[in-house]
Design an enzyme around this catalytic site. Structure first.
Site, PDB file in Angstrom:
ATOM      1  N   LYS A 116       0.811  -1.218   0.000  1.00 29.73           N
ATOM      2  CA  LYS A 116       0.000   0.000   0.000  1.00 29.73           C
ATOM      3  C   LYS A 116       0.844   1.269   0.000  1.00 29.73           C
ATOM      4  CE  LYS A 116      -3.786  -0.231   2.572  1.00 29.73           C
ATOM      5  NZ  LYS A 116      -4.573  -0.478   3.807  1.00 29.73           N
ATOM      6  N   GLU A 199      -0.394   8.156   7.120  1.00 29.40           N
ATOM      7  CA  GLU A 199      -1.339   9.002   6.385  1.00 29.40           C
ATOM      8  C   GLU A 199      -1.995   9.961   7.355  1.00 29.40           C
ATOM      9  OE1 GLU A 199      -3.049   6.106   2.820  1.00 29.40           O
ATOM     10  OE2 GLU A 199      -4.406   6.807   4.368  1.00 29.40           O
ATOM     11  N   LYS A 200      -2.297  11.137   6.871  1.00 28.12           N
ATOM     12  CA  LYS A 200      -3.099  12.057   7.662  1.00 28.12           C
ATOM     13  C   LYS A 200      -4.468  11.421   7.845  1.00 28.12           C
ATOM     14  CE  LYS A 200      -4.382  16.898   7.983  1.00 28.12           C
ATOM     15  NZ  LYS A 200      -3.834  16.902   9.359  1.00 28.12           N
ATOM     16  N   HIS A 207     -16.298   6.705   2.473  1.00 28.83           N
ATOM     17  CA  HIS A 207     -15.486   5.785   1.678  1.00 28.83           C
ATOM     18  C   HIS A 207     -16.196   5.603   0.348  1.00 28.83           C
ATOM     19  CE1 HIS A 207     -13.121   1.933   0.928  1.00 28.83           C
ATOM     20  NE2 HIS A 207     -14.085   1.888   0.017  1.00 28.83           N
ATOM     21  N   HIS A 234     -13.191  -0.474  10.582  1.00 30.29           N
ATOM     22  CA  HIS A 234     -12.666  -0.190   9.236  1.00 30.29           C
ATOM     23  C   HIS A 234     -13.096  -1.242   8.221  1.00 30.29           C
ATOM     24  CE1 HIS A 234     -10.298   2.925  11.051  1.00 30.29           C
ATOM     25  NE2 HIS A 234      -9.667   2.063  11.813  1.00 30.29           N
ATOM     26  N   LYS A 236     -16.443  -2.842   5.947  1.00 29.71           N
ATOM     27  CA  LYS A 236     -17.754  -2.429   5.456  1.00 29.71           C
ATOM     28  C   LYS A 236     -18.888  -3.327   5.930  1.00 29.71           C
ATOM     29  CE  LYS A 236     -14.856  -1.290   1.600  1.00 29.71           C
ATOM     30  NZ  LYS A 236     -14.173  -1.889   0.448  1.00 29.71           N
ATOM     31  N   ARG A 293      -8.606  -7.378  -7.102  1.00 35.53           N
ATOM     32  CA  ARG A 293      -9.419  -8.604  -7.014  1.00 35.53           C
ATOM     33  C   ARG A 293     -10.888  -8.222  -7.100  1.00 35.53           C
ATOM     34  NH1 ARG A 293     -11.705  -7.616  -1.963  1.00 35.53           N
ATOM     35  NH2 ARG A 293     -10.330  -6.578  -0.491  1.00 35.53           N
TER      36      ARG A 293
END
Ligand code: ADP
Ligand code: ADP
Ligand code: MG
Length: 450
Positions: A116, A199-200, A207, A234, A236, A293
């Site tokens: 990532k 990351e900030k 999302h 985090h 869904k 994917r």
């Protein structure tokens, strides 16, 4: 076209892939662990091969056992589903080198997006906005320097992370060092990668993600956006297409879908993929990752576009040309997916394994249920506790919501605690009806109920 495909997965996604292949007259091979001998995906397939004991590292992640099963059954392709080996570049590479065909991107593409931290750099180079943060993996000193410059709150993320695992919110400097250490540990133990990046933390975001489809000949399309803002840990829980926010601001659709295409094109993407973004309240959006994917929530896109993504995955892997024309693709109505988990929303969504009594999926106009379990089956602690996905499609968001609510009510699930009634309550909330929520909304709502 392939004669026989092995499905290297379990649960609802294995069952769904098998159904698609059978409808096309392609032979199917299921693989299963000892815990899944009675699972629906095993019964559905033409052939089934036991690959090991319940823990995934001994079965569904056991590459040797899976290749043995493919060779002994003479399967000429493998569909990895999602999770498990689907984003494993080594697995894709082994397929590319000695067969069978991997139904998904090649190892180079998976490598480019699987890390990532590297994916951020790739997206940025393609002119796609990324969340402000580190340029790549960081050590403690670099992390402290970036944090100092950027300010808090921030997220420490495992470069190999996925499924909401390996991410930590840090609100002040005194907590940074510990978060870095625990994220490294988690990354190493869960993903075999101890690298972390920063990351900030975007406050109160949504999302939003974009589905893309590319063939091996350089042709590609996007299939619009999905909104997956309702999450816990985090991950869904309720997803929809189109996004109610983007629907109200159509110029954003053009921008975000264009950015997704740019990110995917930059790495020569092949097969189905999803580019994920967080979006601020003003519609400003930032790339967070690309999943190379099929996505859990792909059915909402299928519902509003009429495109069968698994069919296309198979065709593309077999070398077919993409015949979808971007300008001919349009959004038909609205679709909502509810993930039904064996978990307790009143106890911090803790998984609740057990033995199912009656398990009867509802039917109805605009209703689709992708289920991985059947009556009397055991839900073990070994795997993700998602039992089924209920997808409701209608001419507009209100109708889709009403259809989902009715179907949830008719869904018979006995024997285990699930989030079904919680999801029903969520769909009845005024904030949901208004499309006014952010990624923290669902957990706050659950706490308020408890
Ligand atoms: P999606 O990204 O498709 O919306 P999830 O984030 O829930 O959905 O992840 C997809 C599936 O893969 C889930 O079943 C999740 O538990 C599983 N998963 C994702 N990454 C990992 C991982 N690295 N290890 C184990 N399971 C994972
Ligand atoms: P995973 O690989 O586990 O899916 P993601 O990077 O896609 O991890 O992030 C998962 C979720 O965490 C996102 O859907 C979003 O809700 C939240 N998130 C990720 N990055 C940020 C960020 N920079 N700011 C705020 N929330 C974020
Ligand atoms: Mg993600």
């Amino acid at each position: 076209m392939f004669d026989k495909v092995l499905i290297a997965n379990r649960g609802e996604i294995a069952a769904r892939i098998i159904s698609v292949l059978k409808a096309r007259g392609i032979g199917t091979v299921a693989v299963y662990s000892d815990a899944d001998a009675d699972a629906p995906h095993v019964a559905l397939a033409d052939e089934a091969v036991r690959i090991g004991p319940a823990p995934v590292r001994d079965s569904y992640l056991n590459q040797d056992a899976i290749f043995d099963a493919a060779h002994s059954t003479k399967a000429d392709a493998i569909h990895p589903g999602y999770g498990l080996l689907s984003e494993n570049a080594g697995f894709s590479r082994r397929c590319a080198e000695s067969g069978p065909v991997f139904i998904g991107p090649g190892p180079g593409v998976i490598d480019a997006m699987g890390d990532k931290a590297r994916a951020r750099a790739t997206a940025q180079a393609a002119g796609v906005p990324v969340v402000p943060g580190s340029d790549g993996p960081v050590d403690d000193a670099e992390a402290a320097a970036i944090a100092e410059r950027m300010g808090y709150p921030l997220l420490v993320k495992a470069a190999g992370g996925g499924g909401g695992i390996g991410m930590q919110l840090v609100k002040k400097a005194s907590k940074l060092e510990r978060a870095l250490a625990s994220c490294r540990d988690r990354g190493a133990s869960s993903f075999g990668n101890a690298a972390v990046y920063i990351e900030k933390f975007i406050e109160s975001p949504r999302h939003i993600e974009v589905q893309v489809l590319f063939d091996q000949h350089g042709n590609g399309v996007h299939l619009f956006e999905r909104e997956c803002t309702l999450q816990r840990r985090h991950q869904k829980v309720v997803e929809e297409a189109p996004s109610p926010f983007v629907q109200a601001h159509p110029h954003i659709r053009e921008q975000i879908c264009g950015a997704a295409m740019a990110a995917a094109s930059a790495i020569g993407y092949v097969n189905a993929g999803t580019v994920e973004f967080v979006m601020g309240p003003d519609g400003d959006f930032y790339f967070i990752e690309m999943n190379t994917r099929l996505q859990v929530e792909h059915p909402v896109t299928e519902a509003i576009t009429g495109v069968d993504l698994i069919n296309w995955q198979v065709d593309i892997a077999a070398g077919a040309k993409l015949t979808l024309d971007q300008s001919a693709l349009a959004i038909d109505g609205h679709a909502i997916e509810c993930r039904i988990y064996a978990e307790d929303p009143d106890k911090r969504f803790l998984p609740r394994p057990g033995t199912l009594g009656r398990f009867e999926a509802p039917t109805g106009e605009g209703i689709r249920v992708d289920a991985g379990y059947g009556s009397g089956q055991e839900v073990t602690p070994y795997y993700d506790p998602m039992l089924a996905k209920l997808i409701a499609h209608g001419p507009d968001r209100g109708t889709a919501t009403a259809r989902a609510q009715g179907a949830l009510e008719r869904f018979v699930i006995e024997g285990v605690t699930t989030n079904r009634d919680f999801v029903r309550a969520v769909l009845a909330e005024p904030a949901f009806a208004a499309g006014q929520f952010d990624t923290g909304w669902l957990e706050t709502y659950a706490k308020g109920r408890g």
